[in-house]
Enzyme design. Structure first.
Site, PDB file in Angstrom:
ATOM      1  N   TYR A 116      32.719  27.535  33.311  1.00  0.00           N
ATOM      2  CA  TYR A 116      32.068  28.560  32.489  1.00  0.00           C
ATOM      3  C   TYR A 116      32.320  28.286  31.003  1.00  0.00           C
ATOM      4  CZ  TYR A 116      31.075  33.362  30.979  1.00  0.00           C
ATOM      5  OH  TYR A 116      30.576  34.485  30.357  1.00  0.00           O
ATOM      6  N   LYS A 128      30.435  40.556  37.851  1.00  0.00           N
ATOM      7  CA  LYS A 128      29.290  40.036  38.585  1.00  0.00           C
ATOM      8  C   LYS A 128      29.211  40.673  39.976  1.00  0.00           C
ATOM      9  CE  LYS A 128      29.026  37.540  34.895  1.00  0.00           C
ATOM     10  NZ  LYS A 128      29.595  36.225  34.764  1.00  0.00           N
ATOM     11  N   ARG A 169      48.853  52.001  29.638  1.00  0.00           N
ATOM     12  CA  ARG A 169      48.412  50.614  29.491  1.00  0.00           C
ATOM     13  C   ARG A 169      48.870  49.746  30.658  1.00  0.00           C
ATOM     14  NH1 ARG A 169      50.153  49.212  24.131  1.00  0.00           N
ATOM     15  NH2 ARG A 169      51.943  48.268  25.134  1.00  0.00           N
ATOM     16  N   ASP A 189      38.168  29.522  39.525  1.00  0.00           N
ATOM     17  CA  ASP A 189      37.197  30.601  39.294  1.00  0.00           C
ATOM     18  C   ASP A 189      36.349  30.720  40.557  1.00  0.00           C
ATOM     19  OD1 ASP A 189      34.962  32.144  38.573  1.00  0.00           O
ATOM     20  OD2 ASP A 189      35.088  31.517  36.472  1.00  0.00           O
TER      21      ASP A 189
HETATM   22  C1  LIG Z   1      30.311  35.623  33.756  1.00  0.00           C
HETATM   23  C2  LIG Z   1      31.324  34.674  34.230  1.00  0.00           C
HETATM   24  C3  LIG Z   1      32.628  34.719  33.727  1.00  0.00           C
HETATM   25  C4  LIG Z   1      33.029  35.683  32.644  1.00  0.00           C
HETATM   26  O1  LIG Z   1      32.950  37.023  33.035  1.00  0.00           O
HETATM   27  P1  LIG Z   1      32.743  38.169  31.950  1.00  0.00           P
HETATM   28  O2  LIG Z   1      33.097  39.409  32.670  1.00  0.00           O
HETATM   29  O3  LIG Z   1      31.307  38.093  31.524  1.00  0.00           O
HETATM   30  O4  LIG Z   1      33.672  37.881  30.813  1.00  0.00           O
HETATM   31  C5  LIG Z   1      33.549  33.830  34.239  1.00  0.00           C
HETATM   32  N1  LIG Z   1      33.218  32.928  35.184  1.00  0.00           N
HETATM   33  C6  LIG Z   1      31.973  32.855  35.693  1.00  0.00           C
HETATM   34  C7  LIG Z   1      31.674  31.848  36.728  1.00  0.00           C
HETATM   35  C8  LIG Z   1      30.982  33.717  35.224  1.00  0.00           C
HETATM   36  O5  LIG Z   1      29.741  33.626  35.709  1.00  0.00           O
END
Ligand SMILES: *Cc1c(COP(=O)(O)O)cnc(C)c1O
Length: 395
Positions: free
Chosen positions: A114, A211, A61, A186
């Site tokens: 988000y 992404k 883990r 972010d």
């Molecule tokens: C999709 C997204 C997230 C979350 O990511 P996941 O892997 O889907 O949990 C966070 N911030 C932004 C800007 C996103 O587009």
């Protein structure tokens, strides 16, 4: 790890870090890639080893060579002290926030952030006795007026991934630090290739690795990269919560990262081309892409970013819901779905309402978020031309 075979001390380019970082073929019988490590139990040979905790990973883990390789690459890209891989982008946001607060503290979240991150604030942090407030994304140094003595974290997302406001990271960092708070950014949209928030004063940088890092719409991951001062709390919260990312998923992240520079370059150019072209189309009221000269934050974008991502929004002239359906339901190439970052183009009608509280969204018209993938560019334009024609007809 990277051996400096040339003997020069010139810093390695991001492209080189992406291709050579986080792997050591000598440890893998010469195979190029670090394989998928699957494992829970890690063995100790003697009691002395157990007592001294003499293993690099004490238990599965805690990570494995596949996950650690990804963390090394992201740290190098972000100029971070260290990086923690997490099972999703949302988990990266929640662990980052939790690492900054305890009961009685206060958090400020950008109104453009988000949405599920907001839900974590409202539905979880508030129940722990942490107050959660929202600020206008373009507030910059004006954030000072909102700071309270107990504000411990400021969450920014630049640009916001639905409405694309660029945030003044150096100004936010200055205000946050003056008040004893940490700035979390972010950075999913630009990726570390085009924006490095730690160098601009941020303390923690989160990514939805799902992404751009993965890049093929086939795995989930998140990362938190931090300064040295912010690291211990992130590591502790991650450990206490028991989050773990599998070697299988980490492998897909590592594989995606090897082509990140090429993909980002292609996404950037293709997306700018479509965004510029859309600006001249009759139904289009506004194209929300900070790389366009028409964008209100273009100057700030030019100052702090060296390139742009695959995602932007377009505002079409007001029309009933039937027009929105006519636009998206019969598209041939763009498909509709949450997420982005894959090789395939996406189109998502956006409804901004309850998720805007600091500054309600007041623009008339219908907003569509586009992710530009790798189809033929003229095919994508033709798909959009047809969609806009149907939109007009259905009005
Ligand atoms: C999709 C997204 C997230 C979350 O990511 P996941 O892997 O889907 O949990 C966070 N911030 C932004 C800007 C996103 O587009």
């Amino acid at each position: 790890m990277i051996d400096n075979k040339t003997g020069t001390s010139a810093p390695l380019s991001i492209e080189t870090l992406l291709t050579h970082g986080g792997r050591n073929p000598d440890d893998q019988f010469g195979f190029v890639n670090t394989p998928v490590y699957r494992g829970s139990t890690v063995l100790f040979k003697t009691l002395a080893d157990l007592d001294a905790q003499r293993q690099h990973f004490l238990y599965g883990r805690a990570g494995n060579p596949t996950t650690e390789g990804v963390e090394e690459i992201i740290s190098a890209l972000e100029g971070a002290y260290r990086t923690q891989l997490l099972p999703s982008g949302l988990a990266a946001i929640t662990v980052a926030l939790l690492s900054c607060v305890e009961a009685g503290d206060d958090v400020l979240i950008s109104d453009s952030a988000y949405e599920p991150g907001r839900s974590f604030g409202d539905g979880f942090l508030t129940k722990m006795g942490v107050s959660v407030r929202y600020y206008e994304p373009r507030i910059g140094a004006g954030l000072a007026a909102l700071m309270q003595p107990n504000t411990r974290a400021v969450l920014a997302e630049s640009p916001g991934s639905l409405t694309f406001e660029v945030q003044d990271i150096p100004a936010l960092a200055k205000v946050a630090h003056a008040g004893g708070a940490k700035l979390i950014v972010d950075n999913s949209w630009a990726s570390p290739l085009y924006h490095q928030p730690l160098a601009l004063g941020a303390d923690l940088v989160v990514h939805a690795g799902t992404k751009m890092f993965v890049g093929h719409s086939d795995a989930f991951a998140g990362t938190i990269s931090t300064t040295e001062a912010a690291w211990e709390a992130v590591s502790r919260v991650r450990r206490l919560l028991g989050f773990f990312t599998s070697g299988d998923d980490a492998y897909l992240v590592a594989r995606g990262l090897r082509t990140l520079a090429l993909r980002m370059e292609a996404h950037k150019n293709r997306t700018l081309e479509i965004a510029r072209w859309l600006e001249s189309q009759p139904e289009v009221q506004q194209v929300l892409h900070p790389g366009l000269e028409s964008h209100p934050d273009h100057a700030l974008f030019k100052r702090d970013f060296s390139g742009s991502g695959s995602l932007f929004s377009v505002l079409l002239a007001p029309a009933p819901r039937a027009s929105v359906a006519a636009f998206v339901d019969q598209m041939r190439l763009f498909t509709m779905g949450y997420s982005w970052g894959g090789y395939e183009s996406l189109c998502l009608p956006v409804k901004l309402g309850a998720n805007r509280t600091a500054k309600p969204w007041t623009k008339d018209g219908n907003l569509f978020r586009l992710h530009i993938g790798f189809e033929g560019i003229d095919d994508l334009k033709a798909d959009l031309v047809d969609a806009m024609a149907r939109y007009t007809l259905a009005r």
